[in-house]
Design a protein around this motif. Structure first.
Motif, PDB file in Angstrom:
ATOM      1  N   ASN A 306      97.350   3.590  63.088  1.00 59.96           N
ATOM      2  CA  ASN A 306      96.601   3.462  61.840  1.00 59.96           C
ATOM      3  C   ASN A 306      96.284   2.000  61.523  1.00 59.96           C
ATOM      4  O   ASN A 306      96.427   1.119  62.372  1.00 59.96           O
ATOM      5  CB  ASN A 306      97.355   4.137  60.698  1.00 59.96           C
ATOM      6  CG  ASN A 306      98.726   3.518  60.481  1.00 59.96           C
ATOM      7  OD1 ASN A 306      99.030   2.442  60.985  1.00 59.96           O
ATOM      8  ND2 ASN A 306      99.567   4.201  59.724  1.00 59.96           N
ATOM      9  N   ARG A 307      95.906   1.755  60.281  1.00 60.89           N
ATOM     10  CA  ARG A 307      95.493   0.407  59.879  1.00 60.89           C
ATOM     11  C   ARG A 307      96.630  -0.603  60.044  1.00 60.89           C
ATOM     12  O   ARG A 307      96.401  -1.754  60.446  1.00 60.89           O
ATOM     13  CB  ARG A 307      95.016   0.442  58.421  1.00 60.89           C
ATOM     14  CG  ARG A 307      94.465  -0.886  57.914  1.00 60.89           C
ATOM     15  CD  ARG A 307      94.134  -0.799  56.435  1.00 60.89           C
ATOM     16  NE  ARG A 307      93.076   0.150  56.188  1.00 60.89           N
ATOM     17  CZ  ARG A 307      91.776  -0.129  56.229  1.00 60.89           C
ATOM     18  NH1 ARG A 307      91.388  -1.360  56.529  1.00 60.89           N
ATOM     19  NH2 ARG A 307      90.872   0.790  55.981  1.00 60.89           N
ATOM     20  N   LEU A 308      97.870  -0.186  59.726  1.00 60.63           N
ATOM     21  CA  LEU A 308      98.997  -1.103  59.867  1.00 60.63           C
ATOM     22  C   LEU A 308      99.162  -1.562  61.308  1.00 60.63           C
ATOM     23  O   LEU A 308      99.407  -2.739  61.578  1.00 60.63           O
ATOM     24  CB  LEU A 308     100.288  -0.421  59.388  1.00 60.63           C
ATOM     25  CG  LEU A 308     100.424  -0.171  57.883  1.00 60.63           C
ATOM     26  CD1 LEU A 308     101.703   0.609  57.591  1.00 60.63           C
ATOM     27  CD2 LEU A 308     100.430  -1.482  57.127  1.00 60.63           C
ATOM     28  N   LEU A 333      82.535   9.459  59.842  1.00 63.54           N
ATOM     29  CA  LEU A 333      81.978  10.809  59.903  1.00 63.54           C
ATOM     30  C   LEU A 333      80.942  10.986  58.796  1.00 63.54           C
ATOM     31  O   LEU A 333      81.229  10.714  57.621  1.00 63.54           O
ATOM     32  CB  LEU A 333      83.085  11.859  59.748  1.00 63.54           C
ATOM     33  CG  LEU A 333      83.894  12.220  61.013  1.00 63.54           C
ATOM     34  CD1 LEU A 333      84.597  11.009  61.592  1.00 63.54           C
ATOM     35  CD2 LEU A 333      84.897  13.330  60.705  1.00 63.54           C
ATOM     36  N   ASP A 334      79.750  11.425  59.179  1.00 65.41           N
ATOM     37  CA  ASP A 334      78.668  11.610  58.200  1.00 65.41           C
ATOM     38  C   ASP A 334      78.967  12.791  57.286  1.00 65.41           C
ATOM     39  O   ASP A 334      79.458  13.839  57.736  1.00 65.41           O
ATOM     40  CB  ASP A 334      77.335  11.850  58.932  1.00 65.41           C
ATOM     41  CG  ASP A 334      76.882  10.622  59.711  1.00 65.41           C
ATOM     42  OD1 ASP A 334      77.238   9.503  59.305  1.00 65.41           O
ATOM     43  OD2 ASP A 334      76.178  10.793  60.734  1.00 65.41           O
ATOM     44  N   GLY A 348      88.134  19.613  56.921  1.00 67.69           N
ATOM     45  CA  GLY A 348      88.239  18.175  57.099  1.00 67.69           C
ATOM     46  C   GLY A 348      89.258  17.823  58.165  1.00 67.69           C
ATOM     47  O   GLY A 348      89.010  16.977  59.034  1.00 67.69           O
ATOM     48  N   ASP A 349      90.423  18.476  58.133  1.00 70.82           N
ATOM     49  CA  ASP A 349      91.441  18.229  59.159  1.00 70.82           C
ATOM     50  C   ASP A 349      90.929  18.606  60.539  1.00 70.82           C
ATOM     51  O   ASP A 349      91.181  17.902  61.524  1.00 70.82           O
ATOM     52  CB  ASP A 349      92.704  19.028  58.838  1.00 70.82           C
ATOM     53  CG  ASP A 349      93.417  18.510  57.594  1.00 70.82           C
ATOM     54  OD1 ASP A 349      93.071  17.396  57.140  1.00 70.82           O
ATOM     55  OD2 ASP A 349      94.305  19.214  57.088  1.00 70.82           O
ATOM     56  N   GLN A 350      90.213  19.710  60.602  1.00 68.48           N
ATOM     57  CA  GLN A 350      89.655  20.155  61.891  1.00 68.48           C
ATOM     58  C   GLN A 350      88.682  19.113  62.445  1.00 68.48           C
ATOM     59  O   GLN A 350      88.723  18.778  63.641  1.00 68.48           O
ATOM     60  CB  GLN A 350      88.938  21.496  61.698  1.00 68.48           C
ATOM     61  CG  GLN A 350      88.249  22.023  62.957  1.00 68.48           C
ATOM     62  CD  GLN A 350      87.404  23.259  62.675  1.00 68.48           C
ATOM     63  OE1 GLN A 350      87.653  23.976  61.706  1.00 68.48           O
ATOM     64  NE2 GLN A 350      86.404  23.506  63.485  1.00 68.48           N
ATOM     65  N   MET A 351      87.817  18.557  61.582  1.00 70.05           N
ATOM     66  CA  MET A 351      86.850  17.552  62.027  1.00 70.05           C
ATOM     67  C   MET A 351      87.557  16.282  62.498  1.00 70.05           C
ATOM     68  O   MET A 351      87.191  15.686  63.515  1.00 70.05           O
ATOM     69  CB  MET A 351      85.878  17.226  60.885  1.00 70.05           C
ATOM     70  CG  MET A 351      84.926  18.362  60.541  1.00 70.05           C
ATOM     71  SD  MET A 351      83.660  17.882  59.336  1.00 70.05           S
ATOM     72  CE  MET A 351      84.640  17.686  57.870  1.00 70.05           C
ATOM     73  N   LEU A 352      88.600  15.863  61.753  1.00 71.09           N
ATOM     74  CA  LEU A 352      89.319  14.642  62.111  1.00 71.09           C
ATOM     75  C   LEU A 352      90.057  14.799  63.438  1.00 71.09           C
ATOM     76  O   LEU A 352      90.054  13.888  64.279  1.00 71.09           O
ATOM     77  CB  LEU A 352      90.306  14.281  60.998  1.00 71.09           C
ATOM     78  CG  LEU A 352      89.680  13.848  59.664  1.00 71.09           C
ATOM     79  CD1 LEU A 352      90.741  13.764  58.575  1.00 71.09           C
ATOM     80  CD2 LEU A 352      88.964  12.511  59.811  1.00 71.09           C
ATOM     81  N   LEU A 353      90.714  15.938  63.639  1.00 72.61           N
ATOM     82  CA  LEU A 353      91.446  16.175  64.883  1.00 72.61           C
ATOM     83  C   LEU A 353      90.499  16.222  66.075  1.00 72.61           C
ATOM     84  O   LEU A 353      90.792  15.662  67.140  1.00 72.61           O
ATOM     85  CB  LEU A 353      92.242  17.484  64.780  1.00 72.61           C
ATOM     86  CG  LEU A 353      93.472  17.441  63.866  1.00 72.61           C
ATOM     87  CD1 LEU A 353      94.014  18.842  63.621  1.00 72.61           C
ATOM     88  CD2 LEU A 353      94.554  16.560  64.485  1.00 72.61           C
ATOM     89  N   ARG A 354      89.356  16.888  65.888  1.00 71.49           N
ATOM     90  CA  ARG A 354      88.396  16.991  66.988  1.00 71.49           C
ATOM     91  C   ARG A 354      87.815  15.621  67.329  1.00 71.49           C
ATOM     92  O   ARG A 354      87.686  15.258  68.510  1.00 71.49           O
ATOM     93  CB  ARG A 354      87.271  17.966  66.589  1.00 71.49           C
ATOM     94  CG  ARG A 354      86.181  18.135  67.632  1.00 71.49           C
ATOM     95  CD  ARG A 354      86.738  18.660  68.932  1.00 71.49           C
ATOM     96  NE  ARG A 354      85.688  18.870  69.919  1.00 71.49           N
ATOM     97  CZ  ARG A 354      85.876  18.883  71.238  1.00 71.49           C
ATOM     98  NH1 ARG A 354      87.109  18.690  71.717  1.00 71.49           N
ATOM     99  NH2 ARG A 354      84.888  19.083  72.063  1.00 71.49           N
ATOM    100  N   VAL A 371      91.709   4.340  60.541  1.00 71.50           N
ATOM    101  CA  VAL A 371      92.024   3.322  59.542  1.00 71.50           C
ATOM    102  C   VAL A 371      91.695   3.741  58.120  1.00 71.50           C
ATOM    103  O   VAL A 371      92.087   3.061  57.174  1.00 71.50           O
ATOM    104  CB  VAL A 371      91.303   2.003  59.878  1.00 71.50           C
ATOM    105  CG1 VAL A 371      91.808   1.443  61.195  1.00 71.50           C
ATOM    106  CG2 VAL A 371      89.793   2.186  59.915  1.00 71.50           C
ATOM    107  N   ASP A 372      90.949   4.822  57.950  1.00 67.94           N
ATOM    108  CA  ASP A 372      90.636   5.319  56.613  1.00 67.94           C
ATOM    109  C   ASP A 372      90.434   6.817  56.739  1.00 67.94           C
ATOM    110  O   ASP A 372      90.526   7.384  57.836  1.00 67.94           O
ATOM    111  CB  ASP A 372      89.391   4.625  56.057  1.00 67.94           C
ATOM    112  CG  ASP A 372      89.342   4.681  54.526  1.00 67.94           C
ATOM    113  OD1 ASP A 372      90.220   5.344  53.942  1.00 67.94           O
ATOM    114  OD2 ASP A 372      88.445   4.073  53.930  1.00 67.94           O
TER     115      ASP A 372
END
Length: 720
Positions: A306-308, A333-334, A348-354, A371-372
């Protein structure tokens, strides 16, 4: 101070505290034991001196009794011997008894005829003293050291005709005392700087401990005192008997000295154990913290750094790639937030994981970070700008994928990518340029790649300057308010104003609110600015009211972030108290986005505002968030309809008139006053009259006005 240093400090403090307490406990125990050792040694010394004095006194009395009887039988030597023998059997505490003539002839109780060795004590006794002699060897047994108690024998004429001698062995005295007392140490009897008797050893000074010899002269001179031999309780206590013996009590044999030694080693072992436990605890907590840090540096959902972790890698320059340049891509992500508002966070979780999975598979040797919420960073070695562009465009295509949104419904997920080509001397400021390029891709509609170049650099510098100047605008009093009139169709007059913030920067000039308000809304600055707006508008309303103007209200725009801030209601109450404004003069406007953000808390806040007399309005209704049904969910008194509806009517969009008229009718049914925004022509006004609109706002009536011009519009009549 880093967590690791803080941990070391805390653990070191704890360990040192325990070591200090353990050491202080040892010191306290040692002090207590030393005090008891000294007390017991003093008691031992006093007991021996007292016992020797009592013994000597009794024996001297015994000898004097014998001396009183001897004159009656002195002429018969055999009778004297028989008398002494019988008395010795009774007085077995004497080593021997004898009668000594003035010439020094000794008639012993065993019949022996001996010669006096200790003539000094004989002469003193012949002079009338009862004397205890110096130590000498017993004639019958030279190994036994004795001392003689000598008493003069007087005839009926009180003439001294000889002396009676009783030999005593001090060792027997000590043995008798030991049988009666548990001796907490050793006792030594000294005469003429020589250790004559000792207990528990019968040997002389060589057995005592040679290092003590240097003290004997001092001891006999001082008569009474103490010598501390070390800090562990070993000491000598000394004193003298009435008969001239020096008695030394040595604490060396006291078991409490051993207790002090054990206490010392126990302290050492305990301190070592504390250090060991502290070290093990440090290793354990360090491991836990390292694992926690590792977890903190990983995104919980995707498992990506992540960002850290990104910041740590930047600071430590731990990329370690061979090529001189790195291409860093910011990937957003648009329409992500819009999609989760429509279809839920599971999508949202599905899109992020993919997306994270696709990024990890895109090219070997790359670094991927989340990072966000919907923002990823992808870093890879790169030689040229051309390669950087190709990789960026390839990412856009690679991440364009299909997702299932509802049952069989599918849609394409696209991304906006901004990239920057840098050398390996990477730092955060450089990365901000990549973020700016990503924002540019989003601004252009998304699903595309933008490489940070000279043109973007110029715009970015202007943006940073804008942000920098904006950060001090409130403090430097660069903001001011303008007021756009609101017209009542039925009353044919101006019934209120919408207050709008403006910014005139000394460095940048007049800045459009479309440029600076979105920047304010990115952090807490919008809360401080909103607080200033409330006070400024309230003071202005008070000024107009006190000038005699009646029947008007002023609308105040409240951002979603300000509304949800924990201090919002407190700020409102403080504003009312400080300005003394009547709440009915104010109308708070919030955008319809509040309908999808913490609706329960929003309802509570709006109800509290209504309860104190401040009316509320929903602004820009119809811009995409709310539905007609949602109008019943929130306690609004005014509905401000977005100008897009009247534009659709003018373009003769299918159903546009019915939709607009339906919204107005529903608002009336809910007792909400409608305000049509963006009215720019008389034709639009006439059309809205036919639909039943109640109030209008727009450039047809007036543009936003400064205070001196706005005040002239209050209650002004218009007949169109």
């Amino acid at each position: 101070m880093s967590k690791k240093i803080w941990l070391k400090f805390v653990l070191a403090t704890i360990v040192l505290t325990f070591i200090f307490l353990n050491t202080m406990d040892y010191q306290s125990t040692k002090k207590s034991l030393k005090t008891k050792i000294e007390e017991e040694t003093i008691n031992m010394l006093n007991s021996f001196i007292a016992e020797v004095d009592r013994f000597s006194s009794r024996r001297m009395g015994n000898v004097k009794l014998l001396a009183d009887y001897i004159p009656y039988i002195v002429d018969d030597e055999n009778e004297v011997i028989d008398f002494l023998r019988k008395q010795h059997e009774v007085m077995d505490y004497f080593s021997a008894l004898g009668f000594i003539t003035p010439e020094g002839k000794i008639v012993a109780d065993d019949g022996s005829i001996l010669v006096v060795k200790e003539k000094e004590s004989l002469h003193r006794a012949l002079n009338g003293e009862i004397v205890i002699s110096d130590v000498f060897s017993l004639a019958q047994n030279p190994d036994i050291k004795v001392s003689s108690i000598v008493s003069p024998v007087r005839n009926e004429n009180n003439k001294i005709i000889g002396v009676v001698s009783g030999l005593i062995n001090i060792q027997d005295v000590i043995q008798d005392m030991n049988d009666s007392f548990k001796l907490p140490g050793s006792v030594y009897f000294i005469k003429n700087q020589e250790v004559i008797y000792s207990y528990p050893t019968k040997n002389k000074i060589t057995e005592l401990s040679f290092s003590h010899a240097e003290y004997i002269h001092k001891i006999e001179e001082e008569r009474y005192g103490t010598i501390h031999l070390n800090s562990s309780g070993h000491l000598l206590k000394y004193g003298q008997t009435e008969t001239g013996w020096t008695v030394i009590a040595d604490s060396l044999g006291n078991p409490k000295i051993q207790d002090i030694k054990w206490s010392f080693w126990r302290m050492i072992w305990m301190n070592a154990l504390i250090l060991l436990v502290g070290f093990l605890l440090y290793r354990f907590v360090s491991t836990i913290m390292r694992q926690a840090d590792d977890r903190l540096k990983k995104d919980f959902l995707t498992g990506l750094p992540n960002r850290l972790q990104l910041h740590e890698d930047i600071e430590s320059l731990s990329f370690g790639w061979e090529k001189d340049h790195i291409a860093v891509y910011f990937i957003r992500l648009d329409r992500f937030r819009e999609l989760i508002e429509q279809f839920g966070y599971q999508l949202g979780d599905q899109m992020l994981l993919r997306t994270s999975s696709l990024l990890e598979d895109y090219e070997k040797g790359s670094r991927v970070y989340r990072v966000d919420y919907e923002l990823f960073i992808f870093a890879i070695e790169c030689d040229t700008e051309r390669n950087a562009i190709e990789s960026g465009e390839g990412l856009v295509q690679w991440l364009d994928h299909e997702i299932v949104v509802e049952e069989d419904a599918k849609m394409n997920l696209t991304v906006s990518v901004g990239g920057i080509l840098i050398d390996q001397e990477i730092h955060r400021e450089v990365l901000e340029n990549g973020a700016f390029a990503c924002q540019e891709s989003s601004r252009k509609g998304g699903n595309q790649f933008t490489l940070y170049d000279e043109e973007l650099s110029i715009r970015n510098k202007k943006h940073r300057q804008l942000v920098r100047c904006l950060s001090t605008a409130l403090e430097r009093q660069e903001f001011y308010m303008v007021y756009q009139p609101i017209y009542s169709i039925s009353e044919q007059r101006i019934v209120g104003f919408e207050s709008l913030i403006r910014w005139n920067s000394p460095d940048l000039g007049e800045i459009s609110p479309f440029q600076f308000i979105p920047i304010l809304e990115t952090d807490e600055a919008i809360v401080d600015t909103g607080r200033w707006i409330m006070h400024t508008v309230a003071n202005q309303a008070n000024e107009w009211s006190q000038a005699g103007f009646k029947n008007f209200t002023i609308n105040v725009n409240v951002s979603v972030k300000q509304l949800h801030h924990e201090s919002f209601l407190h700020d409102v109450y403080s504003m009312l108290e400080e300005t003394r404004i009547h709440p009915s003069l104010l109308i708070f406007e919030v955008t319809e986005s509040v309908i999808v953000e913490k609706i329960d808390s929003v309802v509570q806040i709006l109800e509290k505002l209504n309860a104190i007399g401040i009316k509320t309005a929903i602004d820009d209704f119809g811009t995409g968030y709310s539905s007609l049904a949602s109008l019943t969910a929130l306690p609004f008194q005014y509905l401000k309809i977005d100008k897009a509806f009247i534009d659709d009517v003018e373009r003769r969009e299918a159903g546009a008139e019915a939709i607009l008229k339906g919204i107005i009718d529903i608002a009336k049914a809910l007792h909400q006053t409608t305000v049509m925004e963006g009215v720019e022509t008389e034709e639009q006004l006439k059309l809205l009259k036919t639909f039943g609109a109640e109030r209008i706002q727009g450039y047809f009536i007036s543009k936003p006005l400064r205070v001196e011009d706005a005040v002239k519009m209050i209650d002004k009549k218009y007949t169109w």
